[in-house]
Design a protein around this motif. Structure first.
Motif, PDB file in Angstrom:
ATOM      1  N   SER A 153      82.802   5.555  43.347  1.00  0.00           N
ATOM      2  CA  SER A 153      84.013   6.379  43.319  1.00  0.00           C
ATOM      3  C   SER A 153      83.733   7.781  43.862  1.00  0.00           C
ATOM      4  CB  SER A 153      84.576   6.466  41.894  1.00  0.00           C
ATOM      5  OG  SER A 153      83.642   7.065  41.018  1.00  0.00           O
ATOM      6  N   GLY A 154      82.705   7.897  44.708  1.00  0.00           N
ATOM      7  CA  GLY A 154      82.383   9.183  45.309  1.00  0.00           C
ATOM      8  C   GLY A 154      81.369   9.990  44.540  1.00  0.00           C
ATOM      9  N   THR A 155      80.565   9.341  43.699  1.00  0.00           N
ATOM     10  CA  THR A 155      79.619  10.080  42.858  1.00  0.00           C
ATOM     11  C   THR A 155      78.499  10.735  43.660  1.00  0.00           C
ATOM     12  OG1 THR A 155      78.364   8.049  42.437  1.00  0.00           O
ATOM     13  CG2 THR A 155      80.074   8.640  40.854  1.00  0.00           C
ATOM     14  N   ASP A 156      78.038  10.083  44.730  1.00  0.00           N
ATOM     15  CA  ASP A 156      76.953  10.680  45.511  1.00  0.00           C
ATOM     16  C   ASP A 156      77.459  11.865  46.320  1.00  0.00           C
ATOM     17  OD1 ASP A 156      74.316  10.912  46.254  1.00  0.00           O
ATOM     18  OD2 ASP A 156      74.463   9.495  47.918  1.00  0.00           O
ATOM     19  N   SER A 157      78.664  11.767  46.843  1.00  0.00           N
ATOM     20  CA  SER A 157      79.255  12.920  47.537  1.00  0.00           C
ATOM     21  C   SER A 157      79.430  14.080  46.569  1.00  0.00           C
ATOM     22  CB  SER A 157      80.603  12.530  48.150  1.00  0.00           C
ATOM     23  OG  SER A 157      80.444  11.555  49.160  1.00  0.00           O
ATOM     24  N   LEU A 158      79.848  13.781  45.346  1.00  0.00           N
ATOM     25  CA  LEU A 158      79.985  14.817  44.326  1.00  0.00           C
ATOM     26  C   LEU A 158      78.630  15.428  44.002  1.00  0.00           C
ATOM     27  CD1 LEU A 158      81.662  16.396  42.273  1.00  0.00           C
ATOM     28  CD2 LEU A 158      81.359  14.493  40.674  1.00  0.00           C
ATOM     29  N   ARG A 159      77.615  14.595  43.931  1.00  0.00           N
ATOM     30  CA  ARG A 159      76.254  15.108  43.680  1.00  0.00           C
ATOM     31  C   ARG A 159      75.867  16.128  44.743  1.00  0.00           C
ATOM     32  NH1 ARG A 159      70.680  13.613  45.417  1.00  0.00           N
ATOM     33  NH2 ARG A 159      71.606  12.208  46.955  1.00  0.00           N
ATOM     34  N   VAL A 160      76.079  15.795  46.010  1.00  0.00           N
ATOM     35  CA  VAL A 160      75.733  16.708  47.099  1.00  0.00           C
ATOM     36  C   VAL A 160      76.573  17.979  47.021  1.00  0.00           C
ATOM     37  CG1 VAL A 160      75.645  16.990  49.598  1.00  0.00           C
ATOM     38  CG2 VAL A 160      74.978  14.819  48.581  1.00  0.00           C
ATOM     39  N   ALA A 161      77.853  17.822  46.702  1.00  0.00           N
ATOM     40  CA  ALA A 161      78.727  18.989  46.570  1.00  0.00           C
ATOM     41  C   ALA A 161      78.226  19.925  45.467  1.00  0.00           C
ATOM     42  CB  ALA A 161      80.153  18.537  46.277  1.00  0.00           C
ATOM     43  N   LEU A 162      77.796  19.352  44.358  1.00  0.00           N
ATOM     44  CA  LEU A 162      77.282  20.170  43.261  1.00  0.00           C
ATOM     45  C   LEU A 162      75.946  20.820  43.625  1.00  0.00           C
ATOM     46  CD1 LEU A 162      78.142  17.864  40.224  1.00  0.00           C
ATOM     47  CD2 LEU A 162      79.235  20.034  40.808  1.00  0.00           C
ATOM     48  N   ASP A 163      75.106  20.105  44.350  1.00  0.00           N
ATOM     49  CA  ASP A 163      73.849  20.691  44.808  1.00  0.00           C
ATOM     50  C   ASP A 163      74.114  21.905  45.697  1.00  0.00           C
ATOM     51  OD1 ASP A 163      72.298  18.854  43.441  1.00  0.00           O
ATOM     52  OD2 ASP A 163      72.018  17.529  45.170  1.00  0.00           O
ATOM     53  N   ILE A 164      75.112  21.795  46.566  1.00  0.00           N
ATOM     54  CA  ILE A 164      75.477  22.920  47.440  1.00  0.00           C
ATOM     55  C   ILE A 164      75.896  24.133  46.609  1.00  0.00           C
ATOM     56  CG2 ILE A 164      77.176  23.712  49.137  1.00  0.00           C
ATOM     57  CD1 ILE A 164      77.156  20.860  50.288  1.00  0.00           C
ATOM     58  N   LEU A 165      76.543  23.867  45.477  1.00  0.00           N
ATOM     59  CA  LEU A 165      77.002  24.953  44.602  1.00  0.00           C
ATOM     60  C   LEU A 165      75.888  25.506  43.716  1.00  0.00           C
ATOM     61  CD1 LEU A 165      80.481  23.541  43.513  1.00  0.00           C
ATOM     62  CD2 LEU A 165      80.009  25.277  45.258  1.00  0.00           C
TER      63      LEU A 165
END
Length: 215
Positions: A14-26
């Motif tokens: 459900s997009g968890t890996d994309s969310l992981r990368v987004a959070l890493d960027i933050l």
């Protein structure tokens, strides 16, 4: 014990890996199933032990499977839930996670992937989506997916929960977390093709080491 600031209650594909990368960027330090391949200091056996021994677990990590326990341990944490249409999610799981089950040969304890797959069998919707027989019950699997989303919405107050649709929500995410919007697009990673390359070709398996499972 690490201080957990964000709990991701989202289910697989459900997009968890994309969310992981987004959070890493933050600036967050995140956990995801891929972390076992990328950081050999994270022990698969610890997570599997937690799954079977939640009452005595050391909650210095979090996962969708443990969102209730994580909330109890970190009541002030912010909660994220990524969602996608249930039919689309089911098809994605069928083409990735389930296919990996069908195409992966039986592995002995000496294989680096052995314990990782034992963990995946357990935590991925409590075994429903890595069990071909269970997954074939499409109606039940979809009901479980919808029930999970409904439960998360009931458990967390609205001001503590941010619901993101698959494929975006950068501004909404940053506002919820009190972060400035980065000058990069919202990540899109771990597509079906990328999943197949990463897991089917075992490109991430070199960092895994055989361990003893303790349940």
């Amino acid at each position: 014990m690490a201080l957990i600031k964000v709990i991701d209650a989202s289910l697989e594909r459900s997009g968890t890996d994309s969310l992981r990368v987004a959070l890493d960027i933050l600036g967050y330090k995140t956990h995801h199933m891929k972390c076992f391949f990328e950081d050999p200091t994270i022990k698969v056996s610890d997570w599997l032990h937690t799954y079977y021994n939640r009452e005595t677990a050391d909650w210095n990590w979090t996962a969708a499977t443990f969102y209730k326990e994580s909330l109890h341990e970190y009541p002030d944490a912010k909660v994220l839930l990524t969602i996608r249409p249930v039919d689309s999610c089911y098809e994605s799981v069928k083409n990735t996670i389930l296919k990996s089950v069908e195409e992966t040969p039986d592995l002995g304890p000496s294989d680096p992937l052995h314990t990782f797959l034992k963990l995946a069998d357990a935590v991925c919707m409590d075994g429903w989506i890595r069990n071909p027989e269970n997954f074939a019950d499409e109606k039940t699997v979809k009901c479980l997916y919808n029930e999970h989303i409904a439960k998360v919405k009931r458990v967390f107050p609205a001001d503590q929960l941010c619901i993101l649709k698959l494929g975006g929500g950068r501004e909404k995410l940053c506002k919820f977390l009190g972060k400035e919007v980065p000058q990069v697009p919202y990540p899109k990673v771990n597509t079906t093709d990328e999943f197949k390359e990463y897991f089917f070709e075992r490109k991430g398996a070199n960092n895994l080491a055989p361990v003893t499972i303790s349940t």
